[in-house]
Design a protein around this motif. Sequence first.
Motif, PDB file in Angstrom:
ATOM      1  N   PRO A  48       0.830  -1.206   0.000  1.00 59.24           N
ATOM      2  CA  PRO A  48       0.000   0.000   0.000  1.00 59.24           C
ATOM      3  C   PRO A  48       0.865   1.257   0.000  1.00 59.24           C
ATOM      4  O   PRO A  48       1.864   1.343   0.710  1.00 59.24           O
ATOM      5  N   ARG A  49       0.494   2.207  -0.817  1.00 59.05           N
ATOM      6  CA  ARG A  49       1.231   3.477  -0.900  1.00 59.05           C
ATOM      7  C   ARG A  49       0.400   4.592  -0.282  1.00 59.05           C
ATOM      8  O   ARG A  49      -0.824   4.526  -0.249  1.00 59.05           O
ATOM      9  N   ARG A  50       1.094   5.625   0.176  1.00 58.00           N
ATOM     10  CA  ARG A  50       0.407   6.844   0.593  1.00 58.00           C
ATOM     11  C   ARG A  50       0.423   7.781  -0.609  1.00 58.00           C
ATOM     12  O   ARG A  50       1.494   8.186  -1.085  1.00 58.00           O
ATOM     13  N   LEU A  51      -0.759   8.138  -1.101  1.00 56.88           N
ATOM     14  CA  LEU A  51      -0.885   8.892  -2.338  1.00 56.88           C
ATOM     15  C   LEU A  51      -1.563  10.233  -2.081  1.00 56.88           C
ATOM     16  O   LEU A  51      -2.581  10.303  -1.385  1.00 56.88           O
ATOM     17  N   ALA A  95       3.959  20.570   0.030  1.00 59.81           N
ATOM     18  CA  ALA A  95       4.146  20.182   1.429  1.00 59.81           C
ATOM     19  C   ALA A  95       4.077  18.672   1.594  1.00 59.81           C
ATOM     20  O   ALA A  95       4.836  18.079   2.369  1.00 59.81           O
ATOM     21  N   ALA A  96       3.172  18.027   0.848  1.00 57.60           N
ATOM     22  CA  ALA A  96       3.049  16.571   0.947  1.00 57.60           C
ATOM     23  C   ALA A  96       4.260  15.875   0.350  1.00 57.60           C
ATOM     24  O   ALA A  96       4.731  14.858   0.871  1.00 57.60           O
ATOM     25  N   VAL A  97       4.788  16.418  -0.740  1.00 55.43           N
ATOM     26  CA  VAL A  97       5.941  15.796  -1.398  1.00 55.43           C
ATOM     27  C   VAL A  97       7.196  15.919  -0.555  1.00 55.43           C
ATOM     28  O   VAL A  97       7.970  14.953  -0.417  1.00 55.43           O
ATOM     29  N   GLY A 146       4.740  12.451   4.495  1.00 55.15           N
ATOM     30  CA  GLY A 146       4.984  12.590   3.068  1.00 55.15           C
ATOM     31  C   GLY A 146       4.165  11.614   2.257  1.00 55.15           C
ATOM     32  O   GLY A 146       3.434  10.774   2.800  1.00 55.15           O
ATOM     33  N   VAL A 147       4.263  11.721   0.933  1.00 47.20           N
ATOM     34  CA  VAL A 147       3.534  10.829   0.035  1.00 47.20           C
ATOM     35  C   VAL A 147       4.517  10.046  -0.819  1.00 47.20           C
ATOM     36  O   VAL A 147       5.628  10.494  -1.102  1.00 47.20           O
ATOM     37  N   ASP A 157      12.341  12.320  -6.013  1.00 46.05           N
ATOM     38  CA  ASP A 157      12.117  10.904  -6.291  1.00 46.05           C
ATOM     39  C   ASP A 157      10.646  10.529  -6.247  1.00 46.05           C
ATOM     40  O   ASP A 157      10.295   9.358  -6.421  1.00 46.05           O
ATOM     41  N   VAL A 158       9.764  11.488  -5.986  1.00 43.84           N
ATOM     42  CA  VAL A 158       8.332  11.204  -5.909  1.00 43.84           C
ATOM     43  C   VAL A 158       7.755  11.182  -7.325  1.00 43.84           C
ATOM     44  O   VAL A 158       7.880  12.159  -8.059  1.00 43.84           O
TER      45      VAL A 158
END
Length: 377
Positions: free
Chosen positions: A21-24, A72-74, A81-82, A105-106
Amino acid sequence: MPTSAGSPPLSEPGLHGAARPRRLGVVVNPTAGRGRAVHAGAGVLAGLRRAGHDVVDLSGPDADAALARARAAVDGTGGTGVDALVVVGGDGMVHLGAQAVAGTDVPLGIVPVGTGNDFAATLGLPVRDPGAAGVALCRALDAGAAGRRPVDAALVTGPGLVSPGSGADQGAGRADGPRWVAGAVSAGLDAAVNARANRLRHPRGSARYTVAAALELVRYRPWSYRLTFDGVADGPAGLRSGAGSALHLRPGPGGTATWSGRAALVAAANGPQIGGGIRVAPAASLDDGLLDVLVATDLSRAGALAVFPSMFTGSHVRRRKVHVVRARAVTIEPGPDAWVAGERPLPVAHADGERLGPLPLRVEVRARALQVLVAPR
């Protein structure tokens, strides 16, 4: 998530549990695709959650707010972070996403439901089919490193750049720093057409560009430019011209080369197409480390009228006054005649369908600066 015929829903077995599972982070443009993005965005959020991912909606009341949340999320300053940023919309949303993730790297995921979708089409992503795009996005996430495609991006600098949230040609806008560009920078008639199309309410879709072109050609005269190239590709591949003689470049200091003169079209392209299928630089590649800089020199109004339709097929590059210089960077400035009395102001530069600001500006390719989620074939 809505699906097209033959496109399985995200909850179908084999697509429901992600390998990890990823945080998106997801950003939706509510105005893209005549409002289609609103419905598609809700489906994307629900579908990604059904697929087992931790999803946060980063959409904001305007582009500036959405970009601030995405950045901010990146970089993790907004808390957690995402692992990826997903944008739902057209090329303008790709442009916004690139401001947040380019040089990191995102990776960027794209659900293309806008008017143009040129960058997504170049990558071979499902266009205007959010169900198929969502399935491809989950497959890319499940594939890990194999689901990422590194591509080039262009970094634009200049004293007059405005923020991505300044809107469609609504005055000067808020001053901003460098801008990342996924597709192409337009600075001639192509930019004037883009600006006009952004102001038109009708017709909808890519037909707006045709109408905008007709309106701009009525008042067209070629503008005066000075172009300075860095890192022109060696040999015949570096300078491609149509049926006439090659664009005459003057050697400059530090390996640069310059050209001054009048032109109808000036575009620095990372990818081959703009404006919903206009193949402005048909040979441009997203991963060759070079820009294809298109220069259509002093075309008459009749000549410009003849060139524009051929841009939909890319055949304009075979015309006598159309040239392509392949280079690592180009600086686009007003030319020596730009300030002569009676001259029309040069068009405000645009990129990925969005307003950049007035000249001068510098466009420099950054190899593999952008990671895009693309399902393995």
